[in-house]
Motif scaffolding. Sequence first.
Motif, short mmCIF file in Angstrom:
data_model
loop_
_atom_site.label_atom_id
_atom_site.label_comp_id
_atom_site.label_asym_id
_atom_site.label_seq_id
_atom_site.Cartn_x
_atom_site.Cartn_y
_atom_site.Cartn_z
N ILE A 6 -6.34 8.58 -1.80
CA ILE A 6 -5.08 7.91 -2.13
C ILE A 6 -4.14 9.01 -2.62
CG2 ILE A 6 -3.96 6.20 -3.61
CD1 ILE A 6 -6.67 4.84 -3.89
N GLU A 7 -3.00 9.17 -1.95
CA GLU A 7 -2.09 10.25 -2.30
C GLU A 7 -0.70 9.70 -2.61
OE1 GLU A 7 -2.19 13.56 0.39
OE2 GLU A 7 -4.31 13.24 0.85
N GLU A 8 -0.30 9.89 -3.87
CA GLU A 8 1.03 9.48 -4.35
C GLU A 8 1.36 8.06 -3.88
OE1 GLU A 8 3.61 12.52 -2.94
OE2 GLU A 8 2.93 14.00 -4.40
N CYS A 9 0.41 7.19 -4.12
CA CYS A 9 0.46 5.84 -3.55
C CYS A 9 1.05 4.83 -4.54
CB CYS A 9 -0.95 5.41 -3.15
SG CYS A 9 -0.99 3.92 -2.19
N SER A 10 1.95 4.01 -4.05
CA SER A 10 2.52 2.92 -4.83
C SER A 10 2.50 1.64 -4.00
CB SER A 10 3.96 3.22 -5.25
OG SER A 10 4.03 4.36 -6.08
N ARG A 11 2.44 0.52 -4.70
CA ARG A 11 2.52 -0.77 -4.01
C ARG A 11 3.26 -1.74 -4.91
NH1 ARG A 11 2.22 -3.84 0.82
NH2 ARG A 11 2.72 -5.90 -0.01
N ASN A 15 9.86 -7.38 -7.19
CA ASN A 15 10.21 -6.53 -8.34
C ASN A 15 9.00 -6.13 -9.17
OD1 ASN A 15 12.98 -6.63 -7.75
ND2 ASN A 15 13.22 -8.57 -8.84
N VAL A 16 7.81 -6.58 -8.77
CA VAL A 16 6.59 -6.28 -9.53
C VAL A 16 5.89 -5.06 -8.93
CG1 VAL A 16 4.34 -7.15 -10.27
CG2 VAL A 16 6.30 -8.70 -10.15
N VAL A 17 5.67 -4.04 -9.76
CA VAL A 17 4.99 -2.83 -9.32
C VAL A 17 3.51 -2.97 -9.71
CG1 VAL A 17 4.82 -0.32 -9.48
CG2 VAL A 17 7.07 -1.45 -9.59
N ALA A 18 2.64 -3.12 -8.71
CA ALA A 18 1.20 -3.30 -8.98
C ALA A 18 0.49 -1.96 -9.11
CB ALA A 18 0.56 -4.13 -7.88
N VAL A 19 0.90 -0.98 -8.29
CA VAL A 19 0.33 0.38 -8.32
C VAL A 19 1.48 1.36 -8.28
CG1 VAL A 19 -1.07 2.07 -7.08
CG2 VAL A 19 -1.82 -0.32 -7.20
N ASN A 20 1.45 2.35 -9.18
CA ASN A 20 2.59 3.24 -9.35
C ASN A 20 2.15 4.70 -9.25
OD1 ASN A 20 4.98 4.50 -10.02
ND2 ASN A 20 5.33 3.33 -11.89
N ASP A 21 2.38 5.32 -8.10
CA ASP A 21 2.20 6.76 -7.90
C ASP A 21 0.78 7.22 -8.29
OD1 ASP A 21 3.02 9.29 -7.12
OD2 ASP A 21 3.69 9.85 -9.13
N VAL A 22 -0.21 6.60 -7.67
CA VAL A 22 -1.62 6.91 -7.95
C VAL A 22 -2.15 7.86 -6.89
CG1 VAL A 22 -3.95 5.96 -8.07
CG2 VAL A 22 -2.06 4.78 -9.20
N SER A 23 -2.88 8.88 -7.33
CA SER A 23 -3.59 9.79 -6.42
C SER A 23 -5.02 9.93 -6.89
CB SER A 23 -2.92 11.17 -6.38
OG SER A 23 -1.63 11.10 -5.84
N MET A 24 -5.97 9.80 -5.98
CA MET A 24 -7.37 10.03 -6.30
C MET A 24 -8.17 10.24 -5.02
SD MET A 24 -8.80 6.24 -7.44
CE MET A 24 -7.57 6.00 -8.73
N SER A 25 -9.31 10.89 -5.17
CA SER A 25 -10.21 11.12 -4.04
C SER A 25 -11.57 10.56 -4.38
CB SER A 25 -10.31 12.63 -3.75
OG SER A 25 -11.20 12.88 -2.68
N ILE A 26 -12.15 9.81 -3.45
CA ILE A 26 -13.42 9.13 -3.68
C ILE A 26 -14.39 9.57 -2.59
CG2 ILE A 26 -14.59 6.91 -3.89
CD1 ILE A 26 -11.55 5.90 -4.48
N GLY A 27 -15.41 10.33 -3.00
CA GLY A 27 -16.37 10.86 -2.05
C GLY A 27 -17.73 10.22 -2.19
N PRO A 54 0.37 0.57 1.77
CA PRO A 54 1.07 1.07 0.60
C PRO A 54 2.57 0.98 0.81
CG PRO A 54 0.20 2.90 1.89
CD PRO A 54 -0.32 1.64 2.52
N SER A 55 3.31 0.67 -0.26
CA SER A 55 4.76 0.68 -0.17
C SER A 55 5.28 2.11 -0.09
CB SER A 55 5.37 -0.04 -1.38
OG SER A 55 4.90 -1.37 -1.45
#
Length: 303
Positions: A6-11, A15-27, A54-55
């Motif tokens: 997930i790279e710089e991901c928002s959704r 007007n509701v922000v559920a996910v705001n600029d999230v980055s992570m790697s899952i291996g 993702p938005s």
Amino acid sequence: MATLRIEECSRWFGNVVAVNDVSMSIGPGITGLLGPNGAGKSTLINMLAGFLPPSAGTVTLDGTATWKNPEAYRVLGIVTEREATYDYLTGRQLVVASAELHGLDDPGAAARRALETVAMQDAQDRKVGEYSKGMKQRVKMASALVHDPTVLLLDEPFNGMDPRQRLHLIELLRRMGAEGRTVLFSSHILEEVEQLAHQIEVVVAGRYAASGDYREIRRLMTDRPHQYTVVSSDDRVLASALVADPSTAGVSLEDGVLRVQAREFLRFAELLPRVARDADVRLFEVSPADESLESVFSYLVEN
């Protein structure tokens, strides 16, 4: 070995922000996704599974976007939090239907293996509508495992399970992690996350908060003193000696229990035995008071 990114991901939803600029790697291995209700965990899992776009930002599985990518489901299995099952089907029929949707050569044999894996073979001919919540979770797990995925996404999989069922699922996930599969699960049952996950990702109010195992996360919190309880031969003398050192953030003695807050872990580890020796005080017990995952999680949520 599959990797989700997930790279710089928002959704956002209106007007509701559920996910705001999230980055992570899952291996490969077992990763726990933590956060309070409404933190964005389900939204993240749905984006990882390709159920939601993702938005902003990107969500990929081995470099390929999961959104509008049916090929991803050849290697990906998901158990949603919602009880979206067909109650008029038997457990076996539900899992066979999943196997058929995946185009497996022998759907019946694949369904039998999956039901045995989650220990549901004895109840496979009962209607899903007659199942307990824990049994529904297990048959949903069988449906997710029927095509032998290398990536498994689980949203609150322990909900409704009794202690025996939880232990069985923990053992199953541990085995899958040891096989090199990529397993991500969310849970509010912190004890199981602490026992099961080798990696923890924390989201709070839709934002990325921390990553690592729970002890690593705790060590990153340099702005919060480490808390210890100390049992000694003379707590009052020891407290007076400790409070004079600048590495001690606070000392309290209540109901015969000495509690110490230390700003620096390494300095305190050297300070305590030296101060006790100089004050001729014997140390009987020194215990961290805030090293549990629940303590770490509560602090992240509050801050």
